[in-house]
Scaffold this motif. Structure first.
Motif, PDB file in Angstrom:
ATOM      1  N   SER A 101       0.844  -1.198   0.000  1.00 15.23           N
ATOM      2  CA  SER A 101       0.000   0.000   0.000  1.00 15.23           C
ATOM      3  C   SER A 101       0.878   1.247   0.000  1.00 15.23           C
ATOM      4  CB  SER A 101      -0.936  -0.010   1.210  1.00 15.23           C
ATOM      5  OG  SER A 101      -0.185  -0.032   2.411  1.00 15.23           O
ATOM      6  N   ASN A 102       1.832   1.268  -0.901  1.00 11.26           N
ATOM      7  CA  ASN A 102       2.743   2.403  -0.989  1.00 11.26           C
ATOM      8  C   ASN A 102       2.041   3.635  -1.531  1.00 11.26           C
ATOM      9  OD1 ASN A 102       4.741   0.808  -0.012  1.00 11.26           O
ATOM     10  ND2 ASN A 102       5.847   0.612  -1.923  1.00 11.26           N
ATOM     11  N   LEU A 103       2.475   4.779  -1.042  1.00  4.49           N
ATOM     12  CA  LEU A 103       1.918   6.054  -1.456  1.00  4.49           C
ATOM     13  C   LEU A 103       3.072   6.978  -1.796  1.00  4.49           C
ATOM     14  CD1 LEU A 103      -0.723   7.745  -1.591  1.00  4.49           C
ATOM     15  CD2 LEU A 103      -0.226   8.456   0.742  1.00  4.49           C
ATOM     16  N   TYR A 159       4.835  10.573  -2.307  1.00  4.48           N
ATOM     17  CA  TYR A 159       4.685  11.839  -1.597  1.00  4.48           C
ATOM     18  C   TYR A 159       5.783  12.803  -2.008  1.00  4.48           C
ATOM     19  CZ  TYR A 159       8.484  10.126   1.338  1.00  4.48           C
ATOM     20  OH  TYR A 159       9.694   9.649   1.790  1.00  4.48           O
ATOM     21  N   SER A 182       8.370   7.030  -2.097  1.00  2.00           N
ATOM     22  CA  SER A 182       7.105   6.437  -1.654  1.00  2.00           C
ATOM     23  C   SER A 182       7.323   5.827  -0.283  1.00  2.00           C
ATOM     24  CB  SER A 182       6.610   5.383  -2.643  1.00  2.00           C
ATOM     25  OG  SER A 182       7.478   4.275  -2.660  1.00  2.00           O
ATOM     26  N   GLU A 200       5.206   3.136   2.735  1.00 10.29           N
ATOM     27  CA  GLU A 200       4.069   2.270   2.992  1.00 10.29           C
ATOM     28  C   GLU A 200       3.101   3.006   3.894  1.00 10.29           C
ATOM     29  OE1 GLU A 200       3.458  -2.080   4.820  1.00 10.29           O
ATOM     30  OE2 GLU A 200       4.875  -1.903   3.169  1.00 10.29           O
ATOM     31  N   ARG A 201       1.856   3.036   3.507  1.00  8.30           N
ATOM     32  CA  ARG A 201       0.827   3.795   4.216  1.00  8.30           C
ATOM     33  C   ARG A 201      -0.033   2.843   5.032  1.00  8.30           C
ATOM     34  NH1 ARG A 201      -4.187   6.019   0.934  1.00  8.30           N
ATOM     35  NH2 ARG A 201      -3.823   3.946   0.138  1.00  8.30           N
ATOM     36  N   ARG A 202      -0.308   3.253   6.265  1.00 12.74           N
ATOM     37  CA  ARG A 202      -1.215   2.511   7.133  1.00 12.74           C
ATOM     38  C   ARG A 202      -2.104   3.515   7.843  1.00 12.74           C
ATOM     39  NH1 ARG A 202       2.257  -2.480   9.072  1.00 12.74           N
ATOM     40  NH2 ARG A 202       3.512  -2.595   7.206  1.00 12.74           N
ATOM     41  N   ALA A 203      -3.378   3.242   7.866  1.00 13.08           N
ATOM     42  CA  ALA A 203      -4.303   4.079   8.626  1.00 13.08           C
ATOM     43  C   ALA A 203      -4.363   3.530  10.045  1.00 13.08           C
ATOM     44  CB  ALA A 203      -5.679   4.055   7.974  1.00 13.08           C
ATOM     45  N   VAL A 232      -0.227  13.141   9.769  1.00 13.18           N
ATOM     46  CA  VAL A 232       0.530  11.912   9.577  1.00 13.18           C
ATOM     47  C   VAL A 232       1.525  11.748  10.713  1.00 13.18           C
ATOM     48  CG1 VAL A 232       0.324  11.923   7.069  1.00 13.18           C
ATOM     49  CG2 VAL A 232       2.306  12.958   8.124  1.00 13.18           C
ATOM     50  N   VAL A 290       5.138   9.871  11.034  1.00 12.14           N
ATOM     51  CA  VAL A 290       6.152   9.236  10.201  1.00 12.14           C
ATOM     52  C   VAL A 290       7.112   8.445  11.072  1.00 12.14           C
ATOM     53  CG1 VAL A 290       5.974  11.013   8.413  1.00 12.14           C
ATOM     54  CG2 VAL A 290       7.697  11.246  10.206  1.00 12.14           C
TER      55      VAL A 290
END
Length: 147
Positions: free
Chosen positions: A70-72, A74, A89, A91-94, A126, A128
């Motif tokens: 789930s890379n995003l 930026y 990029s 890895e994105r986690r909610a 966010v 990080v």
């Protein structure tokens, strides 16, 4: 084999004892309005936090050692633009408020998420990791910077 046994004695950086995880399968058609946190996550977390013996509870889209690609991409505000193929990029986690506490993941700077962060009209927030902070802000703090 020896390397594997040494790895078994290494801390992963989050709590593994006395932690319970559960997977929720969420029907997208029932929560297509974007109000998922308020309508589902918050009530579930309130009920879990009220259970006897629960010290902390939180939710995440992906557990720490899981990988879901789930890379995003930026950009960092204030940095010169990069060529399209060089854009970094991550890895994105909610995650919900309380997630870091539940897994005893220390925040080195800043604050945890709050319920207010998910309210309409609030600017995105966010958190990080140390690797991203060092990569883009080696001489200072990532606090207050914008991705």
């Amino acid at each position: 084999g020896r390397a594997f046994f040494q790895l078994m004695g290494t801390s992963p950086g989050f709590a593994v004892d006395h932690v319970l995880t559960a997977h929720l399968a969420i029907p997208r058609e029932r929560f297509a309005d974007g109000d998922l946190p308020r309508r589902l996550f918050e009530p579930v977390l309130e009920q879990v936090r009220a259970l006897p013996g629960v010290r902390a509870a939180g939710m995440t889209s992906l557990l720490p050692i899981q990988r879901a690609w789930s890379n995003l991409r930026y950009t960092v505000e204030g940095e010169p633009p990069l060529d399209p193929g060089e854009t970094p990029s991550a890895e994105r986690r909610a995650s919900s408020p309380g997630y870091f506490s539940a897994l005893e993941i220390p925040l080195l700077a800043g604050r945890d998420f709050t319920a207010r962060d998910a309210e309409p009209g609030q600017p995105p927030v966010v958190i990080v990791n140390e690797t991203l902070a060092r990569r883009h802000f080696p001489e200072g703090s990532a606090l207050g910077r914008r991705l």
